[in-house]
Design an enzyme around this catalytic site. Structure first.
Site, mmCIF file in Angstrom:
data_model
loop_
_atom_site.group_PDB
_atom_site.id
_atom_site.type_symbol
_atom_site.label_atom_id
_atom_site.label_comp_id
_atom_site.label_asym_id
_atom_site.label_seq_id
_atom_site.Cartn_x
_atom_site.Cartn_y
_atom_site.Cartn_z
ATOM 1 N N ASP A 123 27.698 18.268 -4.773
ATOM 2 C CA ASP A 123 27.549 17.955 -3.352
ATOM 3 C C ASP A 123 28.427 16.797 -2.899
ATOM 4 O O ASP A 123 28.228 16.245 -1.814
ATOM 5 C CB ASP A 123 26.082 17.666 -3.036
ATOM 6 C CG ASP A 123 25.241 18.931 -3.068
ATOM 7 O OD1 ASP A 123 25.725 19.968 -2.580
ATOM 8 O OD2 ASP A 123 24.108 18.886 -3.587
ATOM 9 N N ASP A 184 25.970 27.204 -1.614
ATOM 10 C CA ASP A 184 26.213 25.961 -0.883
ATOM 11 C C ASP A 184 27.590 25.378 -1.195
ATOM 12 O O ASP A 184 28.178 24.668 -0.367
ATOM 13 C CB ASP A 184 25.162 24.904 -1.240
ATOM 14 C CG ASP A 184 23.738 25.406 -1.258
ATOM 15 O OD1 ASP A 184 23.511 26.541 -1.727
ATOM 16 O OD2 ASP A 184 22.832 24.658 -0.839
#
Length: 406
Positions: A123, A184
Site C-alpha cells: 500500500d 487493490d
C-alpha cells in the site's frame, strides 16, 4: 511542475476478452449539475477545515466510530487519503492553508519511509502517490520526490519474479502469505511508473507491467467479476487459487474490489498502452453497473443488489472516478462511453444528495455510509477515509481537466 519523462509503453497483443454485458437502460444526465457540484465542493471544503482544526498534524483513523474519526499518527495504510484530500482542496480553492498542511504531511511521510514505520506492504502507492507524488507534481518538492522514490524502491522489493506479482502483505518467506496479490494493488502500481519517469530506470515499470498482466489473467474472472485475492506459487510461478479477504464469499464479487479494477486498469493504461486494460475495465464496469440498486450506490458485495444489505458509498465513489478515467481512453465510437460518463455523474449526484455529510453533521468526514471490513464488522455504515478522498476526487474530475496524482 514535474515534467512527464516517460513515453507510455506500447503493447500490441490482441484482446480476446469476452463481450461486455449489455448495460441497463437508464435516463442519465449529459452533464453535471454545476450548482449542485459547486455546493458539494463548498460543503466538503468546510468539512476538511473542521478536520484540520481537530487533527492538526495528525491523521484520521481509517474509518470513523459513531461517525467521528479518531486521531492517530502516521502509521496506517490509509494516511495518504487524508493528505490527498488536502492537495485536492488546494487545487480546488487555491487556498495556501491546504498546501501548508499537506507540506507538513510530506515531512512526516519522508520520515516514515526512511525510518520504515509500517511500510512492509504494497500500500505504499496509496500512501505516497497521494502525498509525495502529488506534492512533487504540484510544487516540485525535492523532499517529496526523495520520499516517493524511496517508497517505490521499497515497493519493488515485494516483487516476486517467478510469480510476476507484487505480494500484497505478509512476510515474503511466510508460506501462508507467499504469492498473494490483491486487486487493490492496481492503484499502487502508478507509484512504480512514476519512479521510472523520474529516474529512467525501467525496472520499476517492468515489474508493474508484469503484475498488471497477471491481474488481468488471474484476478478477473471470465464473467468480468473479480477475485479480491489470488495466490501464485512464488517458486514455480504457477497459479494457485482465488479467494476473498473482505468480500462475502470466495466466489462472490466484493464491490470495492470491483471498483479498484474499474479505476485501476485505466490508470495503468496511462503508462502501459495495453488495449486489454481498457476493455477489461469496461467489462468490469458493465458487470458493476448491472448490479446497482435504484439510487446507483452499490451494496458492499455485488452478490447483493438492494436493501436490507449494507451499501458501500466508498466503493461507489471509487467506481465513479474509474468510469470517468475509463472514458478518457475509449474511442469516440464506443457505444457504452456516454453511459459511463452519464452514470458516473448520476452516481456522484446521488452521493451528494443521499450520502454526503451536511455542514451540521457530527465529525469531519465527507461521505457517510461506507464499509471498511464487513466480515470483521469494522467501519460498517461509517465514514471511510478512502471514500472521502475519492468522493472529492470525483467532484474535482467533474469541474476541470485534472491531472491525477496516480
Amino acid at each position: 511542475m514535474t515534467t512527464n519523462l516517460m513515453t507510455p509503453r506500447q503493447s500490441h497483443s490482441p484482446s480476446t476478452a469476452p463481450a461486455r454485458e449489455p448495460l441497463p437502460r437508464r435516463n442519465l444526465p449529459t452533464g453535471p449539475n454545476k450548482d449542485l457540484i459547486d455546493q458539494a465542493i463548498g460543503t466538503a471544503l468546510a468539512r476538511i477545515d473542521k478536520g484540520l482544526a481537530v487533527y492538526g498534524d495528525q491523521f484520521p483513523e481509517p474509518s470513523s466510530v459513531g461517525n467521528v474519526y479518531r486521531t492517530m499518527g502516521n502509521t496506517e495504510w490509509t494516511n495518504g487519503f487524508w493528505t490527498g484530500q488536502l492537495w485536492l482542496a488546494y487545487e480546488l480553492s487555491g487556498d495556501e492553508k491546504y498546501r501548508t498542511a499537506a507540506e507538513r504531511h510530506v515531512e512526516s511521510f519522508h520520515a516514515r519511509i526512511f525510518d520504515q514505520v509500517n511500510v512492509d506492504h504494497h500500500d505504499l502507492g496509496f500512501l505516497y502517490s497521494l502525498s509525495c507524488v502529488a506534492a512533487s507534481k504540484l510544487t516540485d518538492s525535492t523532499l517529496a520526490r526523495e520520499a516517493g522514490l524511496e517508497a517505490a524502491r521499497l515497493l519493488l522489493t515485494r516483487y516476486l519474479p517467478k510469480a510476476g506479482i507484487i505480494q500484497a502483505w505478509g512476510n515474503l518467506s511466510d508460506p501462508a502469505e507467499a504469492g498473494r496479490m490483491i486487486i487493490d494493488c492496481n492503484l499502487n502500481l502508478p507509484l512504480l511508473y512514476w519512479a521510472t519517469e523520474q529516474t529512467g530506470d525501467l525496472t520499476f515499470a517492468d515489474a508493474a507491467d508484469t503484475h498488471i498482466q497477471q491481474a488481468l489473467k488471474y484476478i478477473v474472472r471470465p464473467d468480468a467479476s473479480t477475485f479480491h485475492t489470488f495466490y501464485m506459487d512464488p517458486v514455480t510461478g504457477a497459479p494457485r487459487h482465488g479467494t476473498t479477504h473482505q468480500g462475502y464469499a470466495d466466489d462472490s464479487c466484493w464491490a470495492r474490489g470491483q471498483a479498484w479494477g474499474i479505476a485501476g486498469f485505466p490508470l495503468v493504461y496511462r503508462y502501459f498502452r495495453k488495449p486489454a486494460l481498457i476493455e477489461t475495465s469496461a467489462r468490469l464496469a458493465n458487470y458493476f453497473l448491472n448490479r446497482l440498486p435504484q439510487d446507483l450506490i452499490c451494496c458492499w458485495d455485488l452478490v447483493f443488489t438492494d436493501a436490507p444489505h449494507e451499501r458501500d458509498s466508498s466503493a461507489a465513489a471509487i467506481a465513479a472516478c474509474g468510469l470517468l478515467e475509463l472514458g478518457k481512453s475509449l474511442p469516440l465510437s464506443d457505444t457504452d462511453s456516454p453511459a459511463y460518463r452519464g452514470t458516473a455523474i448520476a452516481m456522484v449526484e446521488s452521493l451528494i444528495r443521499l450520502y454526503a455529510a451536511t455542514p451540521d453533521d457530527e465529525g469531519a468526514g465527507l461521505l457517510k455510509h461506507g464499509v471498511y471490513h464487513m466480515p470483521k464488522g469494522i467501519g460498517v455504515d461509517e465514514y471511510c477515509l478512502w471514500g472521502d478522498y475519492f468522493y472529492l476526487e470525483a467532484l474535482t474530475r467533474l469541474t476541470r481537466i485534472w491531472e491525477p496524482y496516480w
